[in-house]
Motif scaffolding. Structure first.
Motif, mmCIF file in Angstrom:
data_model
loop_
_atom_site.group_PDB
_atom_site.id
_atom_site.type_symbol
_atom_site.label_atom_id
_atom_site.label_comp_id
_atom_site.label_asym_id
_atom_site.label_seq_id
_atom_site.Cartn_x
_atom_site.Cartn_y
_atom_site.Cartn_z
ATOM 1 N N UNK A 128 77.342 58.034 52.341
ATOM 2 C CA UNK A 128 77.151 59.414 52.792
ATOM 3 C C UNK A 128 76.054 60.150 52.033
ATOM 4 N N UNK A 129 75.514 59.523 50.989
ATOM 5 C CA UNK A 129 74.480 60.178 50.177
ATOM 6 C C UNK A 129 73.151 60.203 50.930
ATOM 7 N N UNK A 130 72.476 61.345 50.907
ATOM 8 C CA UNK A 130 71.190 61.505 51.587
ATOM 9 C C UNK A 130 70.015 61.605 50.616
ATOM 10 N N UNK A 266 82.508 46.660 53.133
ATOM 11 C CA UNK A 266 83.578 47.512 52.619
ATOM 12 C C UNK A 266 83.086 48.908 52.263
ATOM 13 N N UNK A 267 81.799 49.068 51.996
ATOM 14 C CA UNK A 267 81.240 50.366 51.608
ATOM 15 C C UNK A 267 80.761 51.181 52.795
ATOM 16 N N UNK A 268 80.858 50.636 53.999
ATOM 17 C CA UNK A 268 80.409 51.348 55.204
ATOM 18 C C UNK A 268 81.622 51.996 55.865
ATOM 19 N N UNK A 269 81.632 53.310 56.040
ATOM 20 C CA UNK A 269 82.796 53.975 56.633
ATOM 21 C C UNK A 269 82.874 53.773 58.142
ATOM 22 N N UNK A 270 84.059 54.028 58.670
ATOM 23 C CA UNK A 270 84.304 54.048 60.123
ATOM 24 C C UNK A 270 84.073 52.707 60.796
ATOM 25 N N UNK A 291 71.505 54.321 58.450
ATOM 26 C CA UNK A 291 71.380 54.821 57.073
ATOM 27 C C UNK A 291 69.934 54.728 56.595
ATOM 28 N N UNK A 292 69.259 53.625 56.911
ATOM 29 C CA UNK A 292 67.857 53.482 56.510
ATOM 30 C C UNK A 292 66.985 54.542 57.178
ATOM 31 N N UNK A 293 67.216 54.809 58.450
ATOM 32 C CA UNK A 293 66.454 55.846 59.154
ATOM 33 C C UNK A 293 66.704 57.217 58.536
ATOM 34 N N UNK A 294 67.950 57.475 58.165
ATOM 35 C CA UNK A 294 68.286 58.775 57.578
ATOM 36 C C UNK A 294 67.555 58.999 56.260
ATOM 37 N N UNK A 295 67.507 57.970 55.423
ATOM 38 C CA UNK A 295 66.817 58.106 54.142
ATOM 39 C C UNK A 295 65.306 58.225 54.340
ATOM 40 N N UNK A 296 64.767 57.499 55.296
ATOM 41 C CA UNK A 296 63.326 57.572 55.545
ATOM 42 C C UNK A 296 62.912 58.911 56.139
ATOM 43 N N UNK A 305 64.495 49.647 53.953
ATOM 44 C CA UNK A 305 64.783 48.615 54.950
ATOM 45 C C UNK A 305 66.289 48.385 55.009
ATOM 46 N N UNK A 306 66.789 47.816 56.108
ATOM 47 C CA UNK A 306 68.227 47.509 56.184
ATOM 48 C C UNK A 306 68.696 46.601 55.047
ATOM 49 N N UNK A 307 67.841 45.659 54.634
ATOM 50 C CA UNK A 307 68.248 44.761 53.549
ATOM 51 C C UNK A 307 68.432 45.511 52.231
ATOM 52 N N UNK A 308 67.557 46.467 51.963
ATOM 53 C CA UNK A 308 67.698 47.245 50.738
ATOM 54 C C UNK A 308 68.958 48.111 50.773
ATOM 55 N N UNK A 309 69.286 48.649 51.936
ATOM 56 C CA UNK A 309 70.528 49.419 52.073
ATOM 57 C C UNK A 309 71.724 48.526 51.788
ATOM 58 N N UNK A 310 71.704 47.320 52.350
ATOM 59 C CA UNK A 310 72.808 46.377 52.115
ATOM 60 C C UNK A 310 72.930 46.012 50.636
#
Length: 355
Positions: A128-130, A266-270, A291-296, A305-310
């Motif tokens: 949830x962190x932006x 496990x860290x991804x909600x919903x 999440x990657x789009x939100x941070x960018x 990138x999605x890999x960095x988020x993971x």
């Protein structure tokens, strides 16, 4: 039936008298007084309903304040009914009257590290962190958590360096992206060392022929960005399900896919309960990409990138278990650059983990 004593008159006494009439004998309290064994246990609904006046009488061992119970269980082997409350994230047990004061509740410094505010992160969870800079700080803890995860095996650090750094370079330098059989076997070894070990998969993946591995992996990379079709193609290989297929694709296309690690999921909600299916992976990947789009959008120069988020989510989950003190506290703020100093922001295309 004996005459009631003055202090026994009232509705509590009436409850005992009716209970005695129904049983046709002396009450439990009277029997205990004759035997000298102290107060008996409440063995029936009628005895438990004798009244608050009897239950409220002081008992040895009470009056010391609430007992801390971080696991939610009763401590001190109290057999009586107790009330659970939560104060500052700490669960404790005690009688209702003991819960009315907080004098014995420890300060936040006395709470174990894994329950401290720093371990909870901003808003109680990383997803949830932006703040891209906070995510960057968590990503900086990745290698330290890998070392903590390695333990006595002395293999994970080397395997992770190979997967995150060497394998992507090898795939990118080829005219056509693909994996060899030896690379697939080593990738499986990395996956099992970093997550849950399943020895049967390691043996089974080694039975894939060299030509089949090259053909399937090359076809899968050519199908991107159609992730569903790419994973379906890789599923022809033995011991390769959606999770392993995601690791293969992420090694060659980290800007499109993310590894389906149990700890990251496990860290991804919903999300529903973990399932190793293509449908579940696509739900997980949508969350990671969002999440990657939100941070960018917050910082266009960050290039998440999605890999960095993971990787960040995996780091977050594993650090909570192994080394919570390495995570940045919730009050963490990025250091301010001095006037005239060079721009210390990450480059537009980050190459910290996957070149």
């Amino acid at each position: 039936m004996r005459e009631p004593e003055p202090e026994e008159k009232g509705w509590a006494y009436e409850g005992r008298r009716k209970s005695e009439e129904l049983r046709g004998g002396a009450s439990g309290r009277q029997r205990s007084e004759k035997s000298g064994r102290g107060r008996p246990k409440a063995n029936s609904v009628r005895q438990r309903a004798r009244g608050a006046a009897v239950l409220a009488q002081p008992r040895k061992g009470w009056g010391r304040g609430p007992s801390l119970s971080l696991s939610g269980k009763e401590v001190g082997k109290k057999k009586r009914s107790q009330t659970r409350r939560t104060i500052q994230g700490v669960s404790f047990t005690g009688r209702p009257e003991d819960c009315s004061h907080f004098g014995d509740v420890p300060s936040i410094q006395e709470v174990p590290a894994f329950l401290s505010p720093g371990a909870m992160g901003p808003g109680g969870g990383l997803y949830a962190c932006d703040d891209p800079q906070y995510w960057t700080a968590v990503l900086g803890c990745y290698k330290e958590v890998i070392r903590a995860k390695e333990g006595k095996s002395r293999k994970l650090v080397a395997l992770d360096a190979w997967y995150q750094e060497e394998l992507p370079v090898s795939i990118r330098e080829r005219k056509e992206k693909y994996l060899t059989r030896d690379e697939l076997v080593k990738l499986m070894e990395w996956k099992l060392a970093r997550g849950k070990f399943r020895p049967r998969l390691q043996h089974l993946v080694a039975t894939n022929p060299e030509e089949l591995v090259k053909r399937c992996t090359a076809a899968a990379f050519s199908l991107l960005p159609n992730v569903e079709a790419a994973i379906t193609e890789l599923s022809q290989l033995k011991a390769v399900g959606p999770a392993t297929a995601s690791a293969i694709l992420t090694a060659g296309a980290p800007e499109t896919t993310a590894f389906m690690a149990d700890e990251a999921v496990a860290a991804v909600p919903d999300l529903p309960g973990l399932q190793y299916t293509l449908k579940y992976y696509l739900l997980y990947l949508d969350k990671i990409q969002d999440c990657a789009k939100r941070l960018n959008q917050v910082d266009a120069s960050s290039g998440w990138t999605p890999h960095q988020i993971e990787m960040c989510l995996w780091t977050w989950t594993m650090a909570q278990k192994l080394c919570p003190t390495v995570l940045p506290p919730s009050s963490w703020t990025a250091p301010k650059a001095k006037e005239g100093a060079e721009d210390v922001r990450p480059p537009k295309k980050r190459k910290a983990s996957i070149p």
